[in-house]
Design an enzyme around this catalytic site. Structure first.
Site, mmCIF file in Angstrom:
data_model
loop_
_atom_site.group_PDB
_atom_site.id
_atom_site.type_symbol
_atom_site.label_atom_id
_atom_site.label_comp_id
_atom_site.label_asym_id
_atom_site.label_seq_id
_atom_site.Cartn_x
_atom_site.Cartn_y
_atom_site.Cartn_z
ATOM 1 N NE ARG A 190 -23.566 35.967 -112.773
ATOM 2 C CZ ARG A 190 -22.306 36.153 -113.161
ATOM 3 N NH1 ARG A 190 -21.385 35.284 -112.801
ATOM 4 N NH2 ARG A 190 -21.972 37.198 -113.873
ATOM 5 C CG ASN A 204 -29.753 40.172 -119.066
ATOM 6 O OD1 ASN A 204 -30.285 39.653 -118.099
ATOM 7 N ND2 ASN A 204 -28.490 39.960 -119.378
ATOM 8 C CB THR A 263 -22.321 41.933 -113.184
ATOM 9 O OG1 THR A 263 -22.853 42.011 -114.513
ATOM 10 C CG2 THR A 263 -21.377 43.104 -112.939
ATOM 11 C CG HIS A 305 -21.870 45.386 -118.426
ATOM 12 N ND1 HIS A 305 -22.122 44.100 -117.988
ATOM 13 C CD2 HIS A 305 -21.546 46.084 -117.325
ATOM 14 C CE1 HIS A 305 -21.949 44.023 -116.685
ATOM 15 N NE2 HIS A 305 -21.607 45.205 -116.255
ATOM 16 C CD GLU A 363 -25.106 37.411 -120.593
ATOM 17 O OE1 GLU A 363 -25.033 38.026 -119.501
ATOM 18 O OE2 GLU A 363 -25.022 37.967 -121.701
ATOM 19 C CG HIS A 422 -24.988 35.165 -116.956
ATOM 20 N ND1 HIS A 422 -23.942 36.037 -117.112
ATOM 21 C CD2 HIS A 422 -24.434 34.013 -116.498
ATOM 22 C CE1 HIS A 422 -22.808 35.448 -116.764
ATOM 23 N NE2 HIS A 422 -23.089 34.222 -116.381
ATOM 24 C CG HIS A 469 -29.344 36.490 -111.746
ATOM 25 N ND1 HIS A 469 -28.987 35.640 -112.777
ATOM 26 C CD2 HIS A 469 -28.216 37.191 -111.437
ATOM 27 C CE1 HIS A 469 -27.719 35.820 -113.087
ATOM 28 N NE2 HIS A 469 -27.206 36.745 -112.289
#
Length: 250
Positions: free
Chosen positions: A46, A8, A106, A200, A76, A44, A51
């Site tokens: 967003r 990730n 998160t 995670h 994701e 991911h 990020h």
């Protein structure tokens, strides 16, 4: 077969975004990870792009297509219309849907399949029609009935939320309890024909026990702990360390 490692890159992107500069390069660190044997890359994106940026997606897609065609791209996110269109444009091998609000720091919980299963069914079908494998973020709480409802959405896999397990780094007895719940959830998923991913707060220290308890674990997606270790050991050696923790002979 050992679980495959997807790196990730969110934490790398977050560090880059602290300055209006192009380093550290998300693509370059992804390339190092894949050269070191990572099976794929995870992002991911967003809505606030705090990020991973939307502009990173075609760059990473091209990196995999041009240099590592056997690797996988996993995107994701929450299944908003904008996110679904982003996936359809990028065509990742896997989409991992998460239920969290876009403003969350998160992901911190799985879907409530009793309440959200009907909402997920057409979304899963849409993504699968585009040739993407679909994984749904799920709580590892031992709830076999929830696993059956996850299967009913048409998804290919679930991704077990391992945050509670990772949070027991200084409480070994509690970690055993959390591991047992994850194992029971994974067993139920395997019995239903669902693939099982996990992610995670996984680390080199807690991965071996997870891999032993979940022998059918297909993939782990790891960002924070892996990036933290990369500051000490370098990205390539860190990827090898995590591959060994998954049970690979490296």
């Amino acid at each position: 077969m050992p679980a495959k490692l997807s790196v990730n890159l969110n934490a790398v992107a977050m560090l880059r975004n602290r300055r209006d500069l192009p380093w550290p390069s998300v693509a370059d660190l992804g390339r190092i990870a894949l050269k070191a044997g990572a099976h794929g890359l995870t992002v991911h994106p967003r809505p606030d792009q705090r990020h991973i940026r939307f502009s990173d997606l075609p760059v990473l897609r091209a990196l995999i297509d041009d240099e590592f065609p056997s690797a996988e791209f996993n995107i994701e996110g929450y299944p908003s219309e904008d996110f679904l269109q982003l996936c359809e444009k990028t065509e990742p091998e896997q989409v991992t849907l998460v239920p969290d609000d876009p403003s969350q720091a998160t992901s911190d919980h799985g879907f409530d399949f009793r309440a959200q299963g009907d909402m997920l069914k057409p979304i899963v079908a849409r993504l699968k029609a585009g040739g993407m494998r679909v994984s749904l973020f799920a709580d590892g709480d031992g709830d076999g009935e929830a696993v059956k409802l996850a299967k009913a959405t048409g998804a290919d896999r679930i991704e077990l939320y391992t945050g509670p397990y990772g949070g027991c780094y200084d409480a070994p007895e509690k970690a055993k309890v959390m591991l047992d719940l994850l194992g029971r959830t994974a067993d139920a998923a395997h019995a239903e024909g669902l693939g099982v991913n996990a992610g995670h707060d996984l680390t080199v220290a807690n991965l071996p026990a997870l891999a032993r308890r979940l022998p059918h674990l297909a993939e782990v997606s790891i960002g924070h702990g892996l990036t933290a270790d990369a500051l000490e050991f370098g990205m390539a050696e860190t990827v090898r360390r995590f591959r060994r923790a998954c049970g690979e002979q490296v």
